[in-house]
Design a protein around this motif. Structure first.
Motif, short mmCIF file in Angstrom:
data_model
loop_
_atom_site.label_atom_id
_atom_site.label_comp_id
_atom_site.label_asym_id
_atom_site.label_seq_id
_atom_site.Cartn_x
_atom_site.Cartn_y
_atom_site.Cartn_z
N LEU A 24 0.85 -1.00 -0.14
CA LEU A 24 -0.10 -0.06 0.10
C LEU A 24 1.05 1.20 -0.04
O LEU A 24 1.58 1.58 1.08
CB LEU A 24 -0.97 0.09 1.23
CG LEU A 24 -2.34 -0.39 1.11
CD1 LEU A 24 -3.23 0.01 2.54
CD2 LEU A 24 -2.94 0.26 -0.08
N VAL A 25 1.05 2.07 -1.05
CA VAL A 25 1.66 3.15 -1.03
C VAL A 25 0.96 4.37 -0.66
O VAL A 25 -0.22 4.22 -0.75
CB VAL A 25 2.21 3.33 -2.61
CG1 VAL A 25 3.14 4.55 -2.67
CG2 VAL A 25 2.70 2.22 -3.19
N SER A 26 1.58 5.08 0.09
CA SER A 26 0.86 6.39 0.67
C SER A 26 0.04 7.14 -0.35
O SER A 26 -0.87 7.64 -0.08
CB SER A 26 1.88 7.21 1.39
OG SER A 26 1.53 8.58 1.85
N GLY A 27 0.87 7.05 -1.60
CA GLY A 27 0.36 8.23 -2.37
C GLY A 27 -1.06 7.73 -3.17
O GLY A 27 -1.51 6.77 -2.70
N VAL A 28 -1.58 8.61 -4.17
CA VAL A 28 -2.66 8.16 -4.91
C VAL A 28 -2.14 7.23 -5.99
O VAL A 28 -3.16 6.09 -6.00
CB VAL A 28 -3.26 9.41 -5.57
CG1 VAL A 28 -3.91 10.13 -4.93
CG2 VAL A 28 -2.14 10.01 -6.33
N THR A 29 -1.05 6.92 -6.18
CA THR A 29 -0.74 5.82 -7.05
C THR A 29 -0.49 4.56 -6.17
O THR A 29 0.26 4.49 -5.33
CB THR A 29 0.69 6.13 -7.98
OG1 THR A 29 0.56 7.35 -8.40
CG2 THR A 29 0.96 4.81 -8.75
N SER A 30 -1.30 3.44 -6.41
CA SER A 30 -1.28 2.27 -5.52
C SER A 30 -1.46 1.06 -6.34
O SER A 30 -1.72 1.26 -7.63
CB SER A 30 -2.33 2.58 -4.57
OG SER A 30 -3.58 2.42 -5.05
N TYR A 75 -2.61 -2.58 -7.58
CA TYR A 75 -3.92 -3.09 -8.10
C TYR A 75 -4.89 -3.45 -7.10
O TYR A 75 -4.53 -3.65 -5.89
CB TYR A 75 -3.76 -4.27 -8.99
CG TYR A 75 -3.07 -3.76 -10.38
CD1 TYR A 75 -3.94 -3.69 -11.55
CD2 TYR A 75 -1.79 -3.48 -10.57
CE1 TYR A 75 -3.34 -3.15 -12.78
CE2 TYR A 75 -1.12 -3.21 -11.67
CZ TYR A 75 -2.13 -2.95 -12.95
OH TYR A 75 -1.58 -2.51 -14.13
N SER A 76 -6.15 -3.40 -7.43
CA SER A 76 -7.18 -3.50 -6.32
C SER A 76 -8.43 -3.78 -7.14
O SER A 76 -8.64 -4.14 -8.35
CB SER A 76 -7.30 -2.28 -5.92
OG SER A 76 -7.57 -1.34 -6.92
N ARG A 107 -16.29 2.74 -5.60
CA ARG A 107 -15.55 2.11 -4.48
C ARG A 107 -14.48 1.47 -4.97
O ARG A 107 -14.52 0.65 -5.74
CB ARG A 107 -16.45 1.26 -3.65
CG ARG A 107 -16.21 0.54 -2.59
CD ARG A 107 -17.15 -0.58 -1.95
NE ARG A 107 -16.78 -0.83 -0.44
CZ ARG A 107 -15.86 -1.82 -0.21
NH1 ARG A 107 -15.49 -2.55 -1.29
NH2 ARG A 107 -15.62 -2.18 0.80
N ILE A 108 -13.22 1.49 -4.30
CA ILE A 108 -12.01 0.88 -4.61
C ILE A 108 -11.57 0.19 -3.49
O ILE A 108 -11.28 0.93 -2.24
CB ILE A 108 -11.04 2.04 -5.39
CG1 ILE A 108 -11.86 2.22 -6.66
CG2 ILE A 108 -9.88 1.34 -5.71
CD1 ILE A 108 -10.97 3.51 -7.26
N GLU A 109 -11.25 -0.96 -3.38
CA GLU A 109 -10.76 -1.78 -2.39
C GLU A 109 -9.14 -1.90 -2.62
O GLU A 109 -8.88 -2.79 -3.65
CB GLU A 109 -11.44 -3.17 -2.17
CG GLU A 109 -11.45 -3.69 -1.07
CD GLU A 109 -12.43 -4.99 -1.33
OE1 GLU A 109 -11.94 -6.18 -0.83
OE2 GLU A 109 -13.58 -4.79 -1.74
N LEU A 110 -8.12 -1.55 -2.07
CA LEU A 110 -6.79 -1.77 -2.26
C LEU A 110 -6.28 -2.73 -1.44
O LEU A 110 -6.71 -2.82 0.02
CB LEU A 110 -6.00 -0.38 -2.09
CG LEU A 110 -6.65 0.84 -2.65
CD1 LEU A 110 -5.94 2.06 -2.28
CD2 LEU A 110 -6.51 0.95 -4.10
N ARG A 111 -5.22 -3.35 -1.71
CA ARG A 111 -4.85 -4.47 -0.80
C ARG A 111 -3.21 -4.45 -0.77
O ARG A 111 -2.31 -4.29 -1.62
CB ARG A 111 -5.18 -5.69 -0.90
CG ARG A 111 -5.28 -6.62 0.14
CD ARG A 111 -5.56 -8.11 -0.23
NE ARG A 111 -4.49 -8.33 -1.38
CZ ARG A 111 -4.48 -9.26 -2.35
NH1 ARG A 111 -5.76 -9.82 -2.17
NH2 ARG A 111 -3.78 -9.39 -3.34
#
Lengths: 268, 268
Positions: free
Chosen positions: B109-115, B117-118, B264-268
């Motif tokens: 999980l990157v802090s920035g907006v670029t993260s 895949y999800s 809705r975006i689920e990041l992991r």
DNA sequence: GAGTGGTCTAGACCACGTT
DNA sequence: ACGTGGTCTAGACCACTCA
């Protein structure tokens, strides 16, 4: 009963497996299945099955041959065949039901905007770590923030401008429980990613996050800090990040320049 | 060398497997591993390993015990253990490298907006099939549309208002190669999903799509048809849909009410 | 009851990376 | 040379579904 398998497999099986011998086929028999050395068998089988799927040999909804039949056709053990099928399942191409059989998935792409799950990513220049700190203070969590963080204690309110290569591209306000990082204000918030900082200093490991995305326009505050005109289009991003053990560790409201970033969503 | 395993497994192994006998441990030995009947072994093992991961027993980046050690610890065969590990791999929790070992993934999980895949989905009321047809005509694909559809022939231009429960929520213009559906204009575009129609009438099976999302505001045309005010916030969605065999079959520009839908975006 | 997929085992050989 | 994970086999028993 849905469509069964037309044929083309019964041409090779039962007899000796792994026979590369070239008994020239008397009829233009369909190329059955030639193993390529150097590539995992289960992978070759998966590719062959996939090819049959997308060529329409097995249309959506059709029942596929049983494991037993496929094993004898490909001349492999059940474990190897199941590996190939398992991969097709996890890719979403086939469904399996114990006691019933294996079926070709119908495409789940819904015509409307509501669609199946997918992968998404942000398209645009990479965001620099840290950023200009506009605000970093202890506050009492208001009703909404407390609900998102699942806690009622004190929180840090941290507002930062984010940059990419010197250019302001986003403005974000984070709320972080004080119990997780007692002296956050003393840390190097200018040049470090929050996730790195919280991991290295406080041992807080982020594991997942949920974002909600809305269209928005820049107000004067946003416009001033991002160097864009008032009412310029932006993304509004509401995000809650969780530690690996599932506790909410950051609630964030962010604004991202709409002219420099877009979201890419891959549906399947 | 990264952190090796502290201990806690060496308490049970080597000796007889599946020994539930209660030789009371002289020291407060950690509960080793009790199999629950009725649940697949590989699943229990996966859960147990996952628990060790998120409890910090194996920190990110650490090397995990080898298959051999884990097999003897859990008292299972290699196949069963590998199944558990494979599931952890596909969930993104561990990485395996042939010849080197198994390692705990560092959170991506990157802090920035670029993260990373999800998974993503649209939040809002389900969209009705079909919709009011504003336009359906044959046109020559312009440069942009031709590029998106990877073809230069004639296309259908189909503009429709989409509804949910009688309420207009979106406006979209689709471009579809005429070769795929020669008499599209004659079909029931009012009440059927385009994907269903193209599949059932023309045998065109959609398989995937790529969407790009931007913030936008309603112009007078959009505002009139959606019953919202000019400059109201909307999502702009640019979408290309592909058939199962990878050919572009629809390019679409859509507008979706920003006040009724969100992503809705689920990041992991 | 016959056939399906789900699970599990105990062996085997291999390619790879480290030592 | 050794240990790692990757692949593959040939059996076995089970729960489930359907005729």
């Amino acid at each position: 009963m849905t469509a069964r398998w037309g044929g083309g497999i019964s041409s090779l099986d039962q007899t000796s497996k792994r026979t590369y011998i070239d008994s020239v086929p008397p009829s233009p028999a369909p190329q059955p299945f030639a193993k390529r050395p150097g590539v995992a068998l289960h992978h070759q089988i998966k590719e062959d099955l996939f090819h049959k799927l997308r060529s329409g040999e097995w249309p959506p909804g059709a029942e596929m041959p049983s494991e037993h039949i496929l094993c004898t056709h490909y001349g492999v053990s059940r474990g190897t065949l199941r590996r190939a099928l398992a991969d097709l399942v996890s890719d979403g191409y086939v469904e399996r039901h114990s006691g019933r059989g294996t079926f070709v998935c119908r495409p789940k792409l819904v015509s409307g905007v509501t669609s199946a799950y997918s992968r998404s990513s942000v398209v645009g220049p990479a965001v620099d770590p840290g950023g200009r700190v506009l605000l970093c203070r202890r506050v009492k969590a208001d009703r909404h923030v407390a609900a998102m963080l699942q806690s009622r204690g004190a929180v840090w309110q941290l507002e930062r401008v984010r940059f990419t290569d010197g250019q302001a591209i986003g403005l974000q306000t984070s709320f972080i429980p004080v119990v997780l990082c007692p002296d956050l204000a003393k840390q190097d918030l200018q040049s470090k990613h929050l996730v790195d900082l919280m991991r290295d200093i406080y041992g807080v490991h982020f594991g997942s996050a949920v974002e909600y995305l809305d269209p928005g326009i820049a107000d004067s505050h946003v416009a001033r800090h991002l160097g864009i005109r008032v009412n310029a289009l932006v993304f509004r991003i509401e995000r809650t990040a969780y530690t690996v053990d599932g506790r909410a560790a950051e609630y964030r409201n962010a604004v991202l320049r709409g002219d420099m970033y877009r979201y890419r969503i891959e549906l399947r």
